[in-house]
Each structure stands twice: as C-alpha cells, then as structure tokens.
Scaffold this motif. Structure first.
Motif, PDB file in Angstrom:
ATOM      1  N   LEU A  39       0.837  -1.195   0.000  1.00 17.28           N
ATOM      2  CA  LEU A  39       0.000   0.000   0.000  1.00 17.28           C
ATOM      3  C   LEU A  39       0.874   1.248   0.000  1.00 17.28           C
ATOM      4  O   LEU A  39       1.901   1.300   0.669  1.00 17.28           O
ATOM      5  N   PRO A  40       0.466   2.291  -0.744  1.00 15.11           N
ATOM      6  CA  PRO A  40       1.270   3.513  -0.781  1.00 15.11           C
ATOM      7  C   PRO A  40       1.270   4.230   0.567  1.00 15.11           C
ATOM      8  O   PRO A  40       0.366   4.055   1.384  1.00 15.11           O
ATOM      9  N   ILE A  41       2.293   5.030   0.775  1.00 10.62           N
ATOM     10  CA  ILE A  41       2.445   5.770   2.030  1.00 10.62           C
ATOM     11  C   ILE A  41       1.922   7.194   1.835  1.00 10.62           C
ATOM     12  O   ILE A  41       2.156   7.825   0.799  1.00 10.62           O
ATOM     13  N   ILE A  42       1.236   7.693   2.846  1.00  9.54           N
ATOM     14  CA  ILE A  42       0.749   9.070   2.817  1.00  9.54           C
ATOM     15  C   ILE A  42       1.904   9.990   3.189  1.00  9.54           C
ATOM     16  O   ILE A  42       2.430   9.927   4.301  1.00  9.54           O
ATOM     17  N   ASP A  43       2.307  10.814   2.260  1.00  8.92           N
ATOM     18  CA  ASP A  43       3.461  11.690   2.464  1.00  8.92           C
ATOM     19  C   ASP A  43       3.042  13.065   2.994  1.00  8.92           C
ATOM     20  O   ASP A  43       3.670  13.607   3.900  1.00  8.92           O
ATOM     21  N   THR A  44       1.951  13.608   2.434  1.00  9.45           N
ATOM     22  CA  THR A  44       1.520  14.960   2.804  1.00  9.45           C
ATOM     23  C   THR A  44       0.011  15.002   2.967  1.00  9.45           C
ATOM     24  O   THR A  44      -0.721  14.353   2.214  1.00  9.45           O
ATOM     25  N   ILE A  45      -0.447  15.761   3.948  1.00  6.31           N
ATOM     26  CA  ILE A  45      -1.886  15.984   4.147  1.00  6.31           C
ATOM     27  C   ILE A  45      -2.139  17.490   4.169  1.00  6.31           C
ATOM     28  O   ILE A  45      -1.518  18.226   4.939  1.00  6.31           O
ATOM     29  N   ILE A  46      -3.041  17.927   3.300  1.00  6.67           N
ATOM     30  CA  ILE A  46      -3.406  19.344   3.215  1.00  6.67           C
ATOM     31  C   ILE A  46      -4.881  19.480   3.571  1.00  6.67           C
ATOM     32  O   ILE A  46      -5.710  18.677   3.142  1.00  6.67           O
ATOM     33  N   VAL A  47      -5.204  20.471   4.371  1.00  8.50           N
ATOM     34  CA  VAL A  47      -6.595  20.734   4.757  1.00  8.50           C
ATOM     35  C   VAL A  47      -6.979  22.116   4.262  1.00  8.50           C
ATOM     36  O   VAL A  47      -6.316  23.114   4.595  1.00  8.50           O
ATOM     37  N   PHE A  58      -9.141  22.590  12.671  1.00  9.10           N
ATOM     38  CA  PHE A  58      -9.692  21.645  11.718  1.00  9.10           C
ATOM     39  C   PHE A  58      -8.645  20.612  11.313  1.00  9.10           C
ATOM     40  O   PHE A  58      -8.986  19.458  11.045  1.00  9.10           O
ATOM     41  N   THR A  59      -7.389  21.007  11.249  1.00 10.32           N
ATOM     42  CA  THR A  59      -6.325  20.064  10.917  1.00 10.32           C
ATOM     43  C   THR A  59      -6.255  18.957  11.962  1.00 10.32           C
ATOM     44  O   THR A  59      -5.996  17.792  11.635  1.00 10.32           O
ATOM     45  N   GLU A  60      -6.513  19.301  13.203  1.00  9.55           N
ATOM     46  CA  GLU A  60      -6.462  18.310  14.277  1.00  9.55           C
ATOM     47  C   GLU A  60      -7.601  17.296  14.185  1.00  9.55           C
ATOM     48  O   GLU A  60      -7.543  16.238  14.813  1.00  9.55           O
ATOM     49  N   LEU A  61      -8.625  17.620  13.389  1.00  9.52           N
ATOM     50  CA  LEU A  61      -9.740  16.686  13.218  1.00  9.52           C
ATOM     51  C   LEU A  61      -9.405  15.566  12.235  1.00  9.52           C
ATOM     52  O   LEU A  61     -10.156  14.601  12.119  1.00  9.52           O
ATOM     53  N   ILE A  62      -8.283  15.700  11.529  1.00 13.98           N
ATOM     54  CA  ILE A  62      -7.861  14.669  10.582  1.00 13.98           C
ATOM     55  C   ILE A  62      -7.089  13.599  11.343  1.00 13.98           C
ATOM     56  O   ILE A  62      -6.002  13.851  11.871  1.00 13.98           O
ATOM     57  N   THR A  63      -7.665  12.410  11.421  1.00 16.20           N
ATOM     58  CA  THR A  63      -7.045  11.323  12.190  1.00 16.20           C
ATOM     59  C   THR A  63      -5.934  10.619  11.411  1.00 16.20           C
ATOM     60  O   THR A  63      -5.083   9.969  12.003  1.00 16.20           O
ATOM     61  N   ILE A  64      -5.951  10.732  10.100  1.00 17.60           N
ATOM     62  CA  ILE A  64      -4.894  10.134   9.274  1.00 17.60           C
ATOM     63  C   ILE A  64      -3.670  11.055   9.315  1.00 17.60           C
ATOM     64  O   ILE A  64      -3.800  12.276   9.202  1.00 17.60           O
ATOM     65  N   ASN A  77     -13.825   6.486   7.064  1.00 22.34           N
ATOM     66  CA  ASN A  77     -14.162   6.663   8.483  1.00 22.34           C
ATOM     67  C   ASN A  77     -13.872   8.087   8.952  1.00 22.34           C
ATOM     68  O   ASN A  77     -14.628   8.660   9.735  1.00 22.34           O
ATOM     69  N   ASN A  78     -12.770   8.657   8.458  1.00 23.03           N
ATOM     70  CA  ASN A  78     -12.425  10.025   8.847  1.00 23.03           C
ATOM     71  C   ASN A  78     -13.455  11.025   8.304  1.00 23.03           C
ATOM     72  O   ASN A  78     -13.830  11.992   8.971  1.00 23.03           O
ATOM     73  N   ILE A  79     -13.926  10.769   7.077  1.00 21.54           N
ATOM     74  CA  ILE A  79     -14.961  11.630   6.490  1.00 21.54           C
ATOM     75  C   ILE A  79     -16.238  11.575   7.332  1.00 21.54           C
ATOM     76  O   ILE A  79     -16.866  12.603   7.621  1.00 21.54           O
ATOM     77  N   LYS A  80     -16.618  10.376   7.768  1.00 19.90           N
ATOM     78  CA  LYS A  80     -17.815  10.230   8.605  1.00 19.90           C
ATOM     79  C   LYS A  80     -17.648  10.973   9.929  1.00 19.90           C
ATOM     80  O   LYS A  80     -18.583  11.614  10.414  1.00 19.90           O
ATOM     81  N   GLN A  81     -16.436  10.889  10.504  1.00 13.66           N
ATOM     82  CA  GLN A  81     -16.178  11.586  11.769  1.00 13.66           C
ATOM     83  C   GLN A  81     -16.283  13.097  11.597  1.00 13.66           C
ATOM     84  O   GLN A  81     -16.790  13.801  12.483  1.00 13.66           O
ATOM     85  N   THR A 104      -5.649  15.737   0.079  1.00  9.38           N
ATOM     86  CA  THR A 104      -6.160  17.079   0.310  1.00  9.38           C
ATOM     87  C   THR A 104      -7.605  16.988   0.774  1.00  9.38           C
ATOM     88  O   THR A 104      -8.470  16.484   0.052  1.00  9.38           O
ATOM     89  N   PHE A 105      -7.858  17.421   1.992  1.00  8.05           N
ATOM     90  CA  PHE A 105      -9.213  17.441   2.551  1.00  8.05           C
ATOM     91  C   PHE A 105      -9.844  18.795   2.235  1.00  8.05           C
ATOM     92  O   PHE A 105      -9.335  19.838   2.656  1.00  8.05           O
ATOM     93  N   LEU A 106     -10.949  18.774   1.494  1.00  8.63           N
ATOM     94  CA  LEU A 106     -11.681  19.988   1.149  1.00  8.63           C
ATOM     95  C   LEU A 106     -12.921  20.058   2.034  1.00  8.63           C
ATOM     96  O   LEU A 106     -13.861  19.276   1.863  1.00  8.63           O
ATOM     97  N   LEU A 107     -12.906  20.976   2.966  1.00  4.28           N
ATOM     98  CA  LEU A 107     -13.995  21.096   3.940  1.00  4.28           C
ATOM     99  C   LEU A 107     -14.831  22.343   3.636  1.00  4.28           C
ATOM    100  O   LEU A 107     -14.271  23.422   3.414  1.00  4.28           O
TER     101      LEU A 107
END
Length: 217
Positions: A39-47, A58-64, A77-81, A104-107
């Motif tokens: 499985l690929p590795i998550i390198d960067t997360i953008i909110v 809001f960044t702290e709400l991302i569990t991944i 599951n994170n989207i549902k949360q 990239t999480f678009l909220l």
C-alpha cells in the motif's frame, strides 16, 4: 481393535482437515501482510476550508497522519467523523501520487442563516409565513436539504391561505468571510382563490343553513 481402527479412520480426516486449515490461515496471513506493505504511504496531508488553508483546529480533526499506509476504509471513516462534528456541510478528499500520496481534505463549513426574506407576497405578512417554516430558521445552520424541506413547508402554508401550486424560486446570497447566508424566496404568479358560492344537491336531512353551520361557514 475394530473400534480403534474405526476411530482412527474418523480421526485421521479430521487431523488432515485441521492441518489444511492451519496452512490456509498462514498463507492468508502472509498474503495480507504482503498486500499491506504494498500500500502507498501518505506523504503529505493538506486541509482546505472553504477553498483556503484550514485552521489548526480543523487540521487536528484529521485522524490520518503522514507516514500512515493509505486505506480507503480509514479515509471513509475520517470523512464520517468530520460530518458527525456538525461543522461541515460537505467533505471531499483528493488523492494525488502513486507510491507517496498527497491527500487534500476539502472542507465546506456550515453556513448560518442570517436572514430569510420573501418577494412577491402581497396579501400575507412575512412574519406570518415565516412562522410556518420549521426546517430553516434564522440563526441556525443552512443546508440544501433544509432548504428543500422549507420550500415544501412554504407551499403548504400558502395553500392554507388559498394559494395553490405557487411558483417558488430561491436566491442564495453567501458571505463566506463571516460564514453566513441570506435566503430569499421569490414567489411569482401567486393567485389567492376564495370560495364564491356553495350549493348542495341530493336528498339532505338538514337544511342548507344547518349544513353551513356544520361546516363552520
């Protein structure tokens, strides 16, 4: 001796079955572990919130987290949360890359209804018709689902006033800087129907006057 032989004959297939099941379990575990490492590795997360970089809260709400293995189940599951917090009306996740991913999480934050207005109402006060709306209230969160329910409520309220099949259009004016929205209901071709005359036919036990009283007319 015969009994022992019969017992052995029954016991041998059972042992072979257990042995085969153990081998299958080990093979499945190895394959699962192999798939996990692929499985690929998550390198960067953008909110991003409302198209701008998200706040720290809001960044702290991302569990991944960066460094985790990518999993559609964990993302789902994170989207549902995020929806359960009640803070957002829409949540989307964009995935870029192959071996190293950028998520990239678009909220989209829930908008608060600042004002509800009506256009085209001449014979009913705004205050009276507004009191018939339960789904959409000033000072509460806005959603398209609530808006649709309020349109149905408005139609029923107009029917009570003698206006049937009204043509209702909605204008939305968003102010994303303060997270508020104004909603205007435009009513066109509104005609109020009233009862002209009432007549009764057929055999009746009561007089017309008595029937009128029964009908509260």
């Amino acid at each position: 001796m015969l009994n022992c032989i019969n017992d052995s004959n029954r016991l041998f297939p059972k042992l072979m079955g257990l042995f085969a099941a153990g081998i299958l379990f080990l093979l499945t575990s190895v394959l699962s572990a192999g798939n996990a490492t692929q499985l690929p590795i998550i390198d960067t997360i953008i909110v991003r919130t409302d198209e701008v970089p998200g706040s720290e809260d809001f960044t702290e709400l991302i569990t991944i987290k960066p460094g985790d293995r990518f999993s559609y189940i964990r993302v789902s599951n994170n989207i549902k949360q995020l929806y359960k917090t009640g803070l957002f009306s829409d949540v989307k996740v964009l995935k870029e890359g192959e071996k190293k991913l950028q998520l990239t999480f678009l909220l989209t934050k829930n908008l608060i209804v600042r004002q509800i207005r009506f256009s085209g109402l001449e014979f009913i006060s705004d205050r009276k018709i507004k009191s018939e709306l339960d789904s959409l209230q000033e000072g509460e969160s806005f959603s398209e689902e609530k808006l649709q329910r309020s349109i149905d409520e408005l139609s029923k309220a107009l029917e009570k006033e003698g206006c049937f099949h009204p043509d209702i259009e909605v204008k939305r004016e968003k102010d994303p800087e303060i997270g508020q929205i104004d909603v205007t209901f435009r009513l066109e071709y509104i005609r109020k129907y009233s009862v002209g005359t009432i007549s009764f036919t057929g055999e009746t036990i009561l007089t017309e006057e008595q029937l009128m009283k029964k009908m509260n007319i």
